[in-house]
Design a protein around this motif. Structure first.
Motif, PDB file in Angstrom:
ATOM      1  N   VAL A  80       0.490  -3.892   6.507  1.00 30.36           N
ATOM      2  CA  VAL A  80       1.792  -4.289   5.990  1.00 30.36           C
ATOM      3  C   VAL A  80       2.847  -3.487   6.738  1.00 30.36           C
ATOM      4  CG1 VAL A  80       3.290  -4.439   3.972  1.00 30.36           C
ATOM      5  CG2 VAL A  80       0.827  -4.800   3.723  1.00 30.36           C
ATOM      6  N   GLN A  82       6.869  -2.428   8.072  1.00 28.49           N
ATOM      7  CA  GLN A  82       8.212  -2.162   7.570  1.00 28.49           C
ATOM      8  C   GLN A  82       9.087  -3.415   7.653  1.00 28.49           C
ATOM      9  OE1 GLN A  82      10.084   1.133   9.584  1.00 28.49           O
ATOM     10  NE2 GLN A  82      12.127   0.497   9.028  1.00 28.49           N
ATOM     11  N   TYR A  84       8.136  -6.562   7.473  1.00 24.82           N
ATOM     12  CA  TYR A  84       7.511  -7.695   6.772  1.00 24.82           C
ATOM     13  C   TYR A  84       6.711  -8.599   7.703  1.00 24.82           C
ATOM     14  CZ  TYR A  84      11.488  -6.337   3.822  1.00 24.82           C
ATOM     15  OH  TYR A  84      12.438  -5.640   3.150  1.00 24.82           O
ATOM     16  N   ARG A 139      10.039 -10.648  -0.152  1.00 19.79           N
ATOM     17  CA  ARG A 139       9.386 -10.718   1.159  1.00 19.79           C
ATOM     18  C   ARG A 139       8.299  -9.640   1.295  1.00 19.79           C
ATOM     19  NH1 ARG A 139      14.724 -12.037   3.044  1.00 19.79           N
ATOM     20  NH2 ARG A 139      15.158  -9.885   3.667  1.00 19.79           N
ATOM     21  N   GLN A 140       8.560  -8.452   0.723  1.00 19.31           N
ATOM     22  CA  GLN A 140       7.552  -7.404   0.805  1.00 19.31           C
ATOM     23  C   GLN A 140       6.318  -7.755  -0.026  1.00 19.31           C
ATOM     24  OE1 GLN A 140       6.052  -5.351   2.650  1.00 19.31           O
ATOM     25  NE2 GLN A 140       7.803  -3.976   2.872  1.00 19.31           N
ATOM     26  N   ARG A 141       6.520  -8.425  -1.146  1.00 21.50           N
ATOM     27  CA  ARG A 141       5.374  -8.885  -1.937  1.00 21.50           C
ATOM     28  C   ARG A 141       4.552  -9.910  -1.159  1.00 21.50           C
ATOM     29  NH1 ARG A 141       9.338  -8.568  -6.002  1.00 21.50           N
ATOM     30  NH2 ARG A 141       8.826  -7.088  -7.662  1.00 21.50           N
ATOM     31  N   PRO A 160       6.527   0.706   4.334  1.00 18.32           N
ATOM     32  CA  PRO A 160       6.862  -0.647   3.860  1.00 18.32           C
ATOM     33  C   PRO A 160       8.112  -0.732   2.990  1.00 18.32           C
ATOM     34  CG  PRO A 160       5.083   0.277   2.554  1.00 18.32           C
ATOM     35  CD  PRO A 160       5.326   1.244   3.672  1.00 18.32           C
ATOM     36  N   LEU A 161       8.589   0.382   2.460  1.00 24.99           N
ATOM     37  CA  LEU A 161       9.704   0.324   1.516  1.00 24.99           C
ATOM     38  C   LEU A 161      11.031   0.792   2.101  1.00 24.99           C
ATOM     39  CD1 LEU A 161       7.925   1.697  -1.687  1.00 24.99           C
ATOM     40  CD2 LEU A 161       7.909  -0.620  -0.733  1.00 24.99           C
ATOM     41  N   ARG A 169      13.010   0.246  -4.252  1.00 26.36           N
ATOM     42  CA  ARG A 169      11.956   1.122  -3.734  1.00 26.36           C
ATOM     43  C   ARG A 169      11.124   1.695  -4.879  1.00 26.36           C
ATOM     44  NH1 ARG A 169      15.658   3.199   0.035  1.00 26.36           N
ATOM     45  NH2 ARG A 169      15.935   5.119  -1.173  1.00 26.36           N
ATOM     46  N   MET A 172       8.950  -1.187  -6.296  1.00 27.89           N
ATOM     47  CA  MET A 172       7.856  -1.560  -5.400  1.00 27.89           C
ATOM     48  C   MET A 172       6.818  -0.447  -5.289  1.00 27.89           C
ATOM     49  SD  MET A 172       8.202  -4.635  -4.476  1.00 27.89           S
ATOM     50  CE  MET A 172       6.907  -4.629  -3.245  1.00 27.89           C
TER      51      MET A 172
END
Length: 360
Positions: A80, A82, A84, A139-141, A160-161, A169, A172
């Motif tokens: 994963v 940064q 996405y 998008r991160q999910r 990733p956050l 942040r 997540m």
């Protein structure tokens, strides 16, 4: 044999050594954090675990298999990023299923995997949307969902956050922790944020300039920092640091102020030369404000920084500047006020200035 073994890994570019003999081993299901400031080598190490780069020397094993020079597709990992790295022309369901499709997984299995991870991440209602129609957190999910659909041996997270706002942040971070508790997939997570490191990791590898400074549990890292760098980097506010010297009678002082030490610290000090300088460390929460009478130090309040549940009190003292962390939105103090300060030698840390290693 651990789930991930990094053995004496070194990396050089144009004669400059980026990684200087990294040794790390974690067991199946553990959550490893690689943390350190920009340029410390943590992302380079993650790239080599992923197979996007190769070590100059040393070995990387996933399970019982040496993958040092294996291509990424043969490592059974999911990453994963940064950024996405979603495909803008595909909807959420297609993005999640893409890796499985490339591996020729039958459509029924792909659909089942998409439904499974969408439910886990609570994004079932987003499956028909394109990435451009999603928020940063959504998008991160989706990026995590694409990794989860693979069911790999190893999850790799590269900061990733860092593109999310502060509130998102925190949300997540909690989701990633819950996700790991559900799946128990071995995870390596790169961050420069010491709060993420402390809250997410089963074990933490603190790095500086390509050197592994300390590898241990969050409690080990916080309560027994191996080096002055670890002590200052982990913790907010940072650990108080006072420049100290041995007096002729063997005691320790900072600017002439006597500092209490433990028996083990005294023994370590006795092994140093009389001219050796040390750094005396004390966490802000271990420094309490008291009446002046009977206090170990007297300080003047220079600044108050309320954060809501607690207040940081910045003080000028004869031994040097100090910060105390006290409970409550107001410390009932005024700038310029003289206060007493108390602390226990058991809560202090000593570092040899010559080596920056912990003493005692």
């Amino acid at each position: 044999m651990g789930a991930l073994s990094i053995r004496n890994v070194r990396k050089s570019y144009a004669g400059h050594e980026i990684l200087k003999g990294i040794d790390i081993e974690i067991e199946a299901g553990e959550f490893l954090i690689l943390v350190g400031p920009s340029g410390c080598g943590k992302s380079t190490l993650l790239s080599m675990i992923a197979g996007l780069d190769t070590p100059t020397s040393g070995n990387i094993l996933i399970g019982d298999r040496d993958v040092t020079f294996a291509p990424p597709k043969d490592r059974d990992i999911a990453m994963v990023f940064q950024s996405y790295a979603l495909y803008p022309s595909m909807n959420v369901a297609e993005n999640i299923a893409f890796g499985l499709e490339m591996r020729k997984v039958p459509k029924a299995e792909r659909d089942e995997a998409v439904a499974r991870v969408a439910k886990m991440l609570q994004i079932e209602h987003l499956l028909k949307r394109k990435p451009g129609q999603l928020s940063g957190g959504q998008r991160q999910r989706v990026a995590m969902g694409r990794a989860l659909a693979r069911n790999p041996k190893l999850f790799l997270f590269d900061e990733p956050l860092s593109n999310l706002d502060a509130k998102l942040r925190v949300e997540m971070r909690a989701e990633i922790k819950l996700l790991h508790q559900r799946t128990r997939t071995t995870t390596v997570y790169v961050t420069h944020d010491q709060v993420e490191a402390m809250t997410l990791g089963d074990r933490i590898a603190v790095m500086k300039e390509g050197v592994l400074q300390q590898f241990g549990t969050p409690d080990d890292i916080y309560t027994r920092p191996a080096t002055k760098f670890v002590a200052e980097f982990i913790g907010s506010p940072a650990m108080n640091m006072l420049k100290a010297h041995r007096a002729p009678d063997g005691s320790l002082n900072a600017n002439g102020v006597a500092l209490p030490v433990t028996a083990s610290q005294a023994s370590a000090l006795a092994g140093l030369s009389s001219s050796a300088s040390v750094t005396y460390g004390l966490r802000p929460e271990s420094l309490s404000i008291s009446a002046i009478e009977g206090a170990q130090l007297v300080g003047s309040v220079r600044m108050l920084e309320p954060t809501g549940p607690e207040t940081y009190v910045f003080l000028d003292t004869p031994a040097g500047p100090l910060v105390s962390r006290v409970a409550g939105p107001r410390a009932n103090l005024e700038v310029g006020e003289q206060v007493g300060l108390r602390f226990d030698a058991q809560d202090t840390h000593l570092f040899d200035d010559a080596t920056e290693r912990r003493l005692g």
